[in-house]
Design a protein around this motif. Structure first.
Motif, PDB file in Angstrom:
ATOM      1  N   ALA A 251      31.957  37.271  35.165  1.00  0.00           N
ATOM      2  CA  ALA A 251      32.758  37.911  34.461  1.00  0.00           C
ATOM      3  C   ALA A 251      33.505  39.301  35.142  1.00  0.00           C
ATOM      4  O   ALA A 251      34.551  39.349  35.063  1.00  0.00           O
ATOM      5  CB  ALA A 251      32.156  38.649  33.142  1.00  0.00           C
ATOM      6  N   ALA A 252      32.691  39.615  36.001  1.00  0.00           N
ATOM      7  CA  ALA A 252      33.082  41.008  36.847  1.00  0.00           C
ATOM      8  C   ALA A 252      34.167  40.372  37.965  1.00  0.00           C
ATOM      9  O   ALA A 252      35.279  41.232  37.996  1.00  0.00           O
ATOM     10  CB  ALA A 252      31.960  41.606  37.482  1.00  0.00           C
ATOM     11  N   LEU A 253      34.004  39.380  38.405  1.00  0.00           N
ATOM     12  CA  LEU A 253      35.015  38.685  39.449  1.00  0.00           C
ATOM     13  C   LEU A 253      36.065  38.085  38.659  1.00  0.00           C
ATOM     14  O   LEU A 253      37.455  38.431  39.164  1.00  0.00           O
ATOM     15  CB  LEU A 253      34.202  37.435  40.026  1.00  0.00           C
ATOM     16  CG  LEU A 253      35.194  36.833  41.198  1.00  0.00           C
ATOM     17  CD1 LEU A 253      35.904  37.754  42.269  1.00  0.00           C
ATOM     18  CD2 LEU A 253      34.361  35.840  41.831  1.00  0.00           C
ATOM     19  N   ARG A 254      35.805  37.422  37.651  1.00  0.00           N
ATOM     20  CA  ARG A 254      37.203  37.288  36.712  1.00  0.00           C
ATOM     21  C   ARG A 254      37.976  38.750  36.455  1.00  0.00           C
ATOM     22  O   ARG A 254      39.444  38.698  36.308  1.00  0.00           O
ATOM     23  CB  ARG A 254      36.911  36.735  35.311  1.00  0.00           C
ATOM     24  CG  ARG A 254      36.468  35.060  35.683  1.00  0.00           C
ATOM     25  CD  ARG A 254      36.545  34.202  34.370  1.00  0.00           C
ATOM     26  NE  ARG A 254      36.051  34.886  32.939  1.00  0.00           N
ATOM     27  CZ  ARG A 254      34.694  34.710  33.037  1.00  0.00           C
ATOM     28  NH1 ARG A 254      34.032  34.131  34.039  1.00  0.00           N
ATOM     29  NH2 ARG A 254      34.109  35.276  32.018  1.00  0.00           N
ATOM     30  N   GLN A 255      37.405  39.618  36.130  1.00  0.00           N
ATOM     31  CA  GLN A 255      38.089  41.059  35.742  1.00  0.00           C
ATOM     32  C   GLN A 255      38.966  41.319  37.184  1.00  0.00           C
ATOM     33  O   GLN A 255      40.070  41.861  37.025  1.00  0.00           O
ATOM     34  CB  GLN A 255      37.028  42.035  35.699  1.00  0.00           C
ATOM     35  CG  GLN A 255      37.420  43.395  35.863  1.00  0.00           C
ATOM     36  CD  GLN A 255      38.150  43.780  34.371  1.00  0.00           C
ATOM     37  OE1 GLN A 255      37.737  43.541  33.331  1.00  0.00           O
ATOM     38  NE2 GLN A 255      39.238  45.076  34.684  1.00  0.00           N
ATOM     39  N   ARG A 256      38.425  41.233  38.362  1.00  0.00           N
ATOM     40  CA  ARG A 256      39.106  41.551  39.482  1.00  0.00           C
ATOM     41  C   ARG A 256      40.199  40.746  39.634  1.00  0.00           C
ATOM     42  O   ARG A 256      41.491  41.102  39.705  1.00  0.00           O
ATOM     43  CB  ARG A 256      38.158  41.305  40.771  1.00  0.00           C
ATOM     44  CG  ARG A 256      37.152  42.340  40.803  1.00  0.00           C
ATOM     45  CD  ARG A 256      36.176  42.195  42.052  1.00  0.00           C
ATOM     46  NE  ARG A 256      36.970  42.868  43.000  1.00  0.00           N
ATOM     47  CZ  ARG A 256      36.441  42.977  44.295  1.00  0.00           C
ATOM     48  NH1 ARG A 256      35.433  42.587  44.693  1.00  0.00           N
ATOM     49  NH2 ARG A 256      37.318  43.503  45.277  1.00  0.00           N
ATOM     50  N   ILE A 257      40.196  39.255  39.459  1.00  0.00           N
ATOM     51  CA  ILE A 257      41.184  38.322  39.702  1.00  0.00           C
ATOM     52  C   ILE A 257      42.168  38.435  38.339  1.00  0.00           C
ATOM     53  O   ILE A 257      43.499  38.247  38.600  1.00  0.00           O
ATOM     54  CB  ILE A 257      40.551  36.923  39.251  1.00  0.00           C
ATOM     55  CG1 ILE A 257      39.834  36.638  40.653  1.00  0.00           C
ATOM     56  CG2 ILE A 257      41.618  35.757  39.468  1.00  0.00           C
ATOM     57  CD1 ILE A 257      38.915  35.426  40.625  1.00  0.00           C
ATOM     58  N   LEU A 258      41.709  38.744  37.370  1.00  0.00           N
ATOM     59  CA  LEU A 258      42.767  38.845  36.066  1.00  0.00           C
ATOM     60  C   LEU A 258      43.568  40.250  35.970  1.00  0.00           C
ATOM     61  O   LEU A 258      44.743  40.468  35.541  1.00  0.00           O
ATOM     62  CB  LEU A 258      42.198  38.501  34.661  1.00  0.00           C
ATOM     63  CG  LEU A 258      41.765  36.961  34.760  1.00  0.00           C
ATOM     64  CD1 LEU A 258      41.128  37.011  33.314  1.00  0.00           C
ATOM     65  CD2 LEU A 258      43.062  36.090  34.303  1.00  0.00           C
ATOM     66  N   VAL A 259      42.819  41.102  36.312  1.00  0.00           N
ATOM     67  CA  VAL A 259      43.340  42.716  36.376  1.00  0.00           C
ATOM     68  C   VAL A 259      43.594  43.740  37.328  1.00  0.00           C
ATOM     69  O   VAL A 259      44.679  43.834  37.680  1.00  0.00           O
ATOM     70  CB  VAL A 259      42.347  43.288  35.155  1.00  0.00           C
ATOM     71  CG1 VAL A 259      43.086  44.685  34.941  1.00  0.00           C
ATOM     72  CG2 VAL A 259      42.175  42.665  33.829  1.00  0.00           C
ATOM     73  N   ASP A 260      42.270  43.774  38.247  1.00  0.00           N
ATOM     74  CA  ASP A 260      42.318  44.686  39.337  1.00  0.00           C
ATOM     75  C   ASP A 260      43.216  44.342  40.448  1.00  0.00           C
ATOM     76  O   ASP A 260      44.195  45.092  40.955  1.00  0.00           O
ATOM     77  CB  ASP A 260      41.115  44.896  39.827  1.00  0.00           C
ATOM     78  CG  ASP A 260      40.064  45.407  38.647  1.00  0.00           C
ATOM     79  OD1 ASP A 260      40.652  45.852  37.658  1.00  0.00           O
ATOM     80  OD2 ASP A 260      39.043  45.107  38.856  1.00  0.00           O
ATOM     81  N   ASN A 261      43.220  42.996  40.687  1.00  0.00           N
ATOM     82  CA  ASN A 261      43.923  42.242  41.958  1.00  0.00           C
ATOM     83  C   ASN A 261      45.490  42.506  41.764  1.00  0.00           C
ATOM     84  O   ASN A 261      46.222  42.934  42.639  1.00  0.00           O
ATOM     85  CB  ASN A 261      43.542  41.313  42.391  1.00  0.00           C
ATOM     86  CG  ASN A 261      41.804  41.010  42.990  1.00  0.00           C
ATOM     87  OD1 ASN A 261      41.319  42.300  43.282  1.00  0.00           O
ATOM     88  ND2 ASN A 261      41.493  39.870  43.121  1.00  0.00           N
TER      89      ASN A 261
END
Length: 283
Positions: A262-272
């Motif tokens: 979930a933390a990596l999906r957060q990066r891919i969907l939001v932060d990046n």
């Protein structure tokens, strides 16, 4: 063309984080592509229709990519940025080398942050890779990137041009590395560019892959190589899949299967995407 996803949002198995971004979609101007003698299902794919889909899926940000039928007419993209909300929407346009500095500034002020070169399907290509060397320095001054939709074979053929680009690079649809057995030379070029920085990859277009297992393997490989420079997109309205496009919610389910953390999906969907497209900077 019915988008059943509008009424089946329960298919999105994982709730999306706040600020989730669809980093690859296309919108169309019916006045340009509609023809009474040959109805085009894409003519109904407008900003208002996408907004309903975006809201139903729980997405908040979007990146509109000017589609091939519009050639270098970016007006539909600029208008859609305003319709969907300039704070949370950006665009990737298409231009020729003769574009004026004034037009580039106009596009920038309207929310464009990159230019796309789609050459993977030669019969529909409106740009050529040999246009890149003259355009790249000009868009680099604006802080834009070049978005490349190329086959692995084309990436290998264009290695010298790609490696000399001063601006950022975004590879569409997993650099098409899932087309078939992994092209090791193309993978080495993409990996090198990822490690050098300023290069991003869109985890999108899974239906363009040879099969689901290959798409899964390539997506995981890319995310492991540079998790901080992966973004995701629906590719709505899935123009390559007409007249029977997939349910768009399924692309989010696919991302969750590719990236279970979930933390990596957060990066891919939001932060990046916030970093790549400047969502935190304003227009």
């Amino acid at each position: 063309m019915e988008e059943t996803t509008l009424n089946t949002t329960s298919r999105v198995r994982q709730a999306l984080p706040a600020g989730a971004c669809d980093s690859h979609l296309h919108l169309y101007d019916p006045a340009i592509i509609a023809a009474p003698a040959a109805p085009n299902p894409l003519a109904d794919c407008t900003a208002s229709r996408y907004r309903a889909l975006r809201d139903a899926l729980g997405l908040q940000r979007a990146v509109i990519v000017t589609p091939a039928p519009h050639v270098v007419d970016n007006r539909v993209t600029l208008a859609a940025i305003q319709t969907l909300g300039a704070r949370d929407t950006r665009g990737v346009g298409v231009v020729f080398p003769d574009v004026t500095d004034a037009e580039l500034r106009h596009l920038h002020d309207g929310g464009i942050r990159g230019i796309r070169f789609t050459v993977a399907i030669p019969r529909t290509a409106v740009t050529r890779i040999d246009m890149l060397p003259s355009l790249a320095p000009r868009i680099h001054e604006l802080g834009w990137h070049v978005q490349l939709h190329m086959t692995p074979e084309q990436i290998v053929e264009s290695q010298a041009i790609i490696e000399q680009l001063p601006c950022g690079i975004v590879f569409d649809h997993m650099a098409r590395l899932a087309n078939g057995p992994l092209n090791e030379r193309a993978w080495a070029i993409v990996q090198d560019r990822l490690q050098a920085g300023k290069t991003w990859v869109k985890l999108s277009g899974e239906y363009l892959a040879a099969n689901a297992a290959t798409a899964h393997d390539v997506a995981r490989k890319l995310a492991a190589a540079a998790p901080e420079r992966m973004v995701w997109g629906t590719d709505w309205p899935h123009p390559t899949e007409m007249p029977n496009p997939p349910e768009t919610a399924g692309t989010l389910d696919t991302l969750a299967a590719w990236i279970p953390d979930a933390a990596l999906r957060q990066r891919i969907l939001v932060d990046n995407p916030a970093q790549l497209y400047g969502f935190n900077e304003g227009l």
